[in-house]
Design a protein around this motif. Structure first.
Motif, PDB file in Angstrom:
ATOM      1  N   ARG A 274      70.167  19.242 -17.469  1.00 12.62           N
ATOM      2  CA  ARG A 274      69.579  17.901 -17.467  1.00 12.62           C
ATOM      3  C   ARG A 274      68.432  17.823 -16.460  1.00 12.62           C
TER       4      ARG A 274
ATOM      5  N   SER B 271      69.705  14.819 -23.190  1.00 17.25           N
ATOM      6  CA  SER B 271      70.580  14.662 -22.030  1.00 17.25           C
ATOM      7  C   SER B 271      71.956  14.163 -22.447  1.00 17.25           C
ATOM      8  N   GLU B 272      71.974  13.265 -23.455  1.00 20.86           N
ATOM      9  CA  GLU B 272      73.240  12.723 -23.933  1.00 20.86           C
ATOM     10  C   GLU B 272      73.967  13.684 -24.875  1.00 20.86           C
TER      11      GLU B 272
ATOM     12  N   TYR C  82      68.673  25.444 -18.341  1.00 20.45           N
ATOM     13  CA  TYR C  82      68.528  25.069 -19.745  1.00 20.45           C
ATOM     14  C   TYR C  82      68.451  26.308 -20.627  1.00 20.45           C
TER      15      TYR C  82
ATOM     16  N   SER D  84      60.652  16.626 -23.518  1.00 17.57           N
ATOM     17  CA  SER D  84      60.457  15.774 -22.345  1.00 17.57           C
ATOM     18  C   SER D  84      59.018  15.259 -22.400  1.00 17.57           C
TER      19      SER D  84
ATOM     20  N   LEU E 289      65.388  19.280 -17.984  1.00 11.07           N
ATOM     21  CA  LEU E 289      64.736  18.381 -18.936  1.00 11.07           C
ATOM     22  C   LEU E 289      63.814  17.384 -18.229  1.00 11.07           C
ATOM     23  N   LYS E 290      64.036  17.168 -16.937  1.00  6.56           N
ATOM     24  CA  LYS E 290      63.197  16.264 -16.152  1.00  6.56           C
ATOM     25  C   LYS E 290      62.028  16.991 -15.491  1.00  6.56           C
TER      26      LYS E 290
ATOM     27  N   GLN F 172      64.072  13.468 -24.447  1.00  7.09           N
ATOM     28  CA  GLN F 172      64.711  13.765 -23.166  1.00  7.09           C
ATOM     29  C   GLN F 172      66.024  12.981 -23.039  1.00  7.09           C
TER      30      GLN F 172
END
Length: 259
Positions: free
Chosen positions: A245, A215-216, A149, A195, A248-249, A211
């Motif tokens: 992505r 992601s989108e 990221y 997130s 982000l998790k 989040q």
């Protein structure tokens, strides 16, 4: 590459996120109860325009965008136009209020845009700018520079600068409006988690939505810029985005942006 319907859903999700961040308020400018004319630059799907028009049925509200993706069913006091805000403005009457939101990466000359906004306001009129930093910050240095990221946002900033339409412009807004001649300038800066790592329910809820939105949004932001400006191929781009992505998790990364 997202299709038109996916892009509309993404834009409407961002509208929802702005409302969550600003406690449901469509705007913060101290507008009078009665407004004559209002303009929304870069209106996207037009959802903000229609909500504002419902709140101010006495006002004529114009929304402009490069794409005609707005609904065909609109309130009588709403008018949508396909227009490039960076060209010379041709309005015959000034506005009481001009709203510009989420246009980082879409404008080459912010100073000229805001000068035109100033020149097209009534005396005592307001312009309101709402933007988020396209940069994940932390207060505890928990996002490593080696992370996907961090690499993504660094490259995105570089590519957008090369393209001539930088994404990280919010920090310059005060200078821009002062140079344009605006006075009585206010700021409202808010941290927004990317997130659901925070402990409070409100911030976790906001982080969940952010989040999802981020992601989108990674591919729409990166694909053209990385291809044209950095000469990356699609395999390289998708590999980096997959890593971003995953980051982000990662709840160990206490990342947020500022709006």
């Amino acid at each position: 590459m997202p299709n038109d319907e996916e892009e509309q859903e993404r834009l409407d999700l961002m509208h929802h996120l702005f409302l969550l961040s600003y406690d449901g308020e469509l705007y913060h400018a101290p507008l009078p109860k009665t407004i004559g004319r209002a303009l929304d630059i870069g209106c996207g799907t037009g959802i903000w325009v229609m909500d504002f028009a419902d709140m101010h049925p006495e006002a004529k509200v114009i929304g402009t965008d490069l794409s005609a993706i707005q609904s065909g069913y609109v309130p009588q006091n709403v008018h949508f136009e396909v227009d490039d805000a960076e060209e010379d403005w041709q309005y015959s009457q000034p506005f009481d209020y001009i709203h510009i939101r989420g246009m980082g990466g879409a404008i080459a000359n912010w100073q000229r845009l805001l000068q035109q906004a100033f020149d097209n306001l009534v005396p005592g009129g307001w312009v309101e700018l709402v933007e988020f930093d396209a940069w994940a910050s932390t207060d505890d240095n928990s996002l490593p520079e080696s992370s996907a990221y961090y690499q993504f946002q660094t490259l995105l900033g570089k590519a957008s600068e090369l393209f001539g339409k930088p994404v990280n412009v919010a920090k310059y807004f005060r200078k821009f409006v002062e140079t344009a001649g605006f006075t009585n300038i206010g700021e409202d800066n808010r941290k927004v988690p990317l997130s659901p790592w925070p402990t409070t329910r409100k911030e976790r809820n906001l982080g969940n939505y952010m989040q999802m939105a981020m992601s989108e949004s990674l591919e729409p932001y990166a694909l053209a810029l990385f291809t044209k400006m950095l000469n990356w191929d699609n395999i390289m781009i998708q590999a980096l985005l997959a890593g971003a992505r995953n980051d982000l998790k990662n709840m160990d990364y206490h990342i947020y942006t500022t709006w």
